[in-house]
Design a protein around this motif. Sequence first.
Motif, PDB file in Angstrom:
ATOM      1  N   ARG A  26       0.551  -1.119   0.027  1.00 16.36           N
ATOM      2  CA  ARG A  26      -0.074   0.118   0.302  1.00 16.36           C
ATOM      3  C   ARG A  26       0.529   1.388   0.125  1.00 16.36           C
ATOM      4  O   ARG A  26       0.700   2.073  -0.692  1.00 16.36           O
ATOM      5  N   ASP A  45      -8.137  -7.553   5.818  1.00 15.07           N
ATOM      6  CA  ASP A  45      -8.658  -5.604   6.552  1.00 15.07           C
ATOM      7  C   ASP A  45      -9.811  -5.200   5.189  1.00 15.07           C
ATOM      8  O   ASP A  45     -10.936  -4.953   4.885  1.00 15.07           O
ATOM      9  N   ARG A  92      -8.710   4.504  11.684  1.00 20.72           N
ATOM     10  CA  ARG A  92      -6.948   4.900  11.587  1.00 20.72           C
ATOM     11  C   ARG A  92      -6.819   4.800   9.818  1.00 20.72           C
ATOM     12  O   ARG A  92      -5.626   5.989   9.588  1.00 20.72           O
ATOM     13  N   ARG A 130      -5.607   8.780   8.289  1.00 18.38           N
ATOM     14  CA  ARG A 130      -4.282   8.750   8.806  1.00 18.38           C
ATOM     15  C   ARG A 130      -3.705   8.896   7.225  1.00 18.38           C
ATOM     16  O   ARG A 130      -3.085  10.092   6.545  1.00 18.38           O
TER      17      ARG A 130
HETATM   18  N1  CTP Z   1      -4.364  -7.565   8.816  1.00 17.83           N
HETATM   19  C1  CTP Z   1      -6.087  -7.446   9.330  1.00 17.83           C
HETATM   20  N2  CTP Z   1      -6.446  -7.054  10.105  1.00 17.83           N
HETATM   21  C2  CTP Z   1      -6.212  -6.947  10.983  1.00 17.83           C
HETATM   22  C3  CTP Z   1      -4.882  -6.742  11.356  1.00 17.83           C
HETATM   23  C4  CTP Z   1      -4.479  -6.846  10.614  1.00 17.83           C
HETATM   24  O1  CTP Z   1      -6.515  -7.469   8.099  1.00 17.83           O
HETATM   25  N3  CTP Z   1      -7.101  -6.572  11.827  1.00 17.83           N
HETATM   26  C5  CTP Z   1      -3.910  -7.050   7.758  1.00 17.83           C
HETATM   27  C6  CTP Z   1      -3.552  -5.920   7.190  1.00 17.83           C
HETATM   28  O2  CTP Z   1      -3.421  -6.593   5.489  1.00 17.83           O
HETATM   29  C7  CTP Z   1      -2.315  -5.549   7.247  1.00 17.83           C
HETATM   30  C8  CTP Z   1      -1.581  -6.434   8.003  1.00 17.83           C
HETATM   31  O3  CTP Z   1      -2.731  -7.706   8.164  1.00 17.83           O
HETATM   32  O4  CTP Z   1      -1.757  -4.641   6.145  1.00 17.83           O
HETATM   33  C9  CTP Z   1      -0.318  -6.021   9.241  1.00 17.83           C
HETATM   34  O5  CTP Z   1      -1.105  -5.490   9.799  1.00 17.83           O
HETATM   35  P1  CTP Z   1      -0.570  -4.167  11.394  1.00 17.83           P
HETATM   36  O6  CTP Z   1       0.800  -4.183  10.565  1.00 17.83           O
HETATM   37  O7  CTP Z   1      -1.128  -4.193  11.772  1.00 17.83           O
HETATM   38  O8  CTP Z   1      -0.633  -3.101   9.583  1.00 17.83           O
HETATM   39  P2  CTP Z   1      -0.044  -2.521   8.318  1.00 17.83           P
HETATM   40  O9  CTP Z   1      -0.751  -2.598   7.103  1.00 17.83           O
HETATM   41  O10 CTP Z   1       1.260  -2.681   8.414  1.00 17.83           O
HETATM   42  O11 CTP Z   1      -0.359  -1.155   9.211  1.00 17.83           O
HETATM   43  P3  CTP Z   1       1.006  -0.084   9.859  1.00 17.83           P
HETATM   44  O12 CTP Z   1       1.011   1.150   8.259  1.00 17.83           O
HETATM   45  O13 CTP Z   1      -0.694   1.370  10.726  1.00 17.83           O
HETATM   46  O14 CTP Z   1       1.403  -0.758  10.245  1.00 17.83           O
END
Ligand code: CTP
Length: 423
Positions: A41, A125, A178, A182
Amino acid sequence: MNLADRMERYLPRQLLELLKDIRGRADARGERVYLVGGIVRDMLLGYANLDMDLVVEGDAVKLAREVAETGQARLLAHHRFGTAKLKHADLTVDLATARKETYARPGALPAVTPGTLNDDLFRRDFTINAMAISLASDDYGEPVDPHGGRSDLERALIRILHPRSFTDDATRILRAVRYEQRLGFELEAQTAELLSRDIPMLDTISGDRIRHELELILGEERPEPAIRRLAGLGVLQRLAPALTGNGRLADMFVKARTLTKGDQLTALYFCLLIRDLDEGELEQLLGRLNAPAGPSRSMHDTLRVKNNLALLDNAALKPSEVYYLLREYDPLAIQANSIAAEASTVRAHLQLFLTRLRYVRTSLNGEDLKDLGFSAGPEMGEVLRTLHKARLDGEVVTRADEETLALSLKTPDHGADREHGRE
Ligand code: CTP
């Protein structure tokens, strides 16, 4: 459009080499490896992110172990559920076996079985978090985007993958806001509708998980828009009905950021957030969030200090009086009240305590008083308190001043004991 060039430009050299080593081992094992989630992303958006998440169609732990055996990286950890962490210099890479998840009931942790990349993307998600880039040598850089994440990135939309998403995992309600705030995106229309409908599903989520998501929100560079949005949607109120994110909260958050950072800042935000609750409401919220003792104390103290503010709104108070009104409270709770205080006298007193009074110490200690002829006991404690108070109020400045004051406090009895003791 192949993303190989973009990856080469976006990722540091060392990391690309490590990814190629991992890919080399995977090729040899007949397994496929993909870069997934937040980094895909952010790469497409052009934002910095070095959170390397890889999904392996195969066995992530065995693959990680083989990479470690060739000396390319160190295996930091590995887990039963097919996840492993590799470290090379100051870079870390998380590997996970592609998995399929099924939810036995809303809010439960999902049952996990090995699956394909598509299964793994489908359990995620939002569409913008459910994209991957192949690292395999035969299609290096090829995007995998089964849910239209790329198009949602372009249209600036947060969209869930299926209508049961928030029911399966209501933490996604907090996560949606969030990312929305963001990235400056919007909730796609049906996602927004389902989010509102499913707010009661937050009740199926454990306190620890809700708290973790709140911490992630408060860990954002500017959390106030997300807090305001959560209040607007009625999400905060589901956690505590009186939690409405009042109008001044945003300004207070901005101020908080100028004072501290990291975990302390998150704790300070929490104190500001709950400052309009009463004791009973706070107690309930802390129970709901299963909040640990430290932060709970800071938040309780925030309300206690708030109850003392009227007493502090008095310009005639001596520093020692300010000190005694505040000394038993967590400095974070005092800071929160200083940020929130409207009266300048109150603010000045809270700042006086934080910056100076809480550090004031006497020069003389018990041993020094013994040398001056005092014997240990309640009276000595009383003398030390008097010296401390005089220090706070600037009535003594030097060690010699303290000695003079201590000797003037000596009762005839005390002196007699001493003479007696020496005979
Ligand atoms: N994820 C999800 N549902 C959740 C937690 C996480 O689907 N409840 C998936 C999402 O695809 C997310 C990935 O796991 O991109 C990694 O989670 P996390 O590290 O929390 O998210 P990041 O996208 O890396 O977010 P950030 O930029 O906030 O670190």
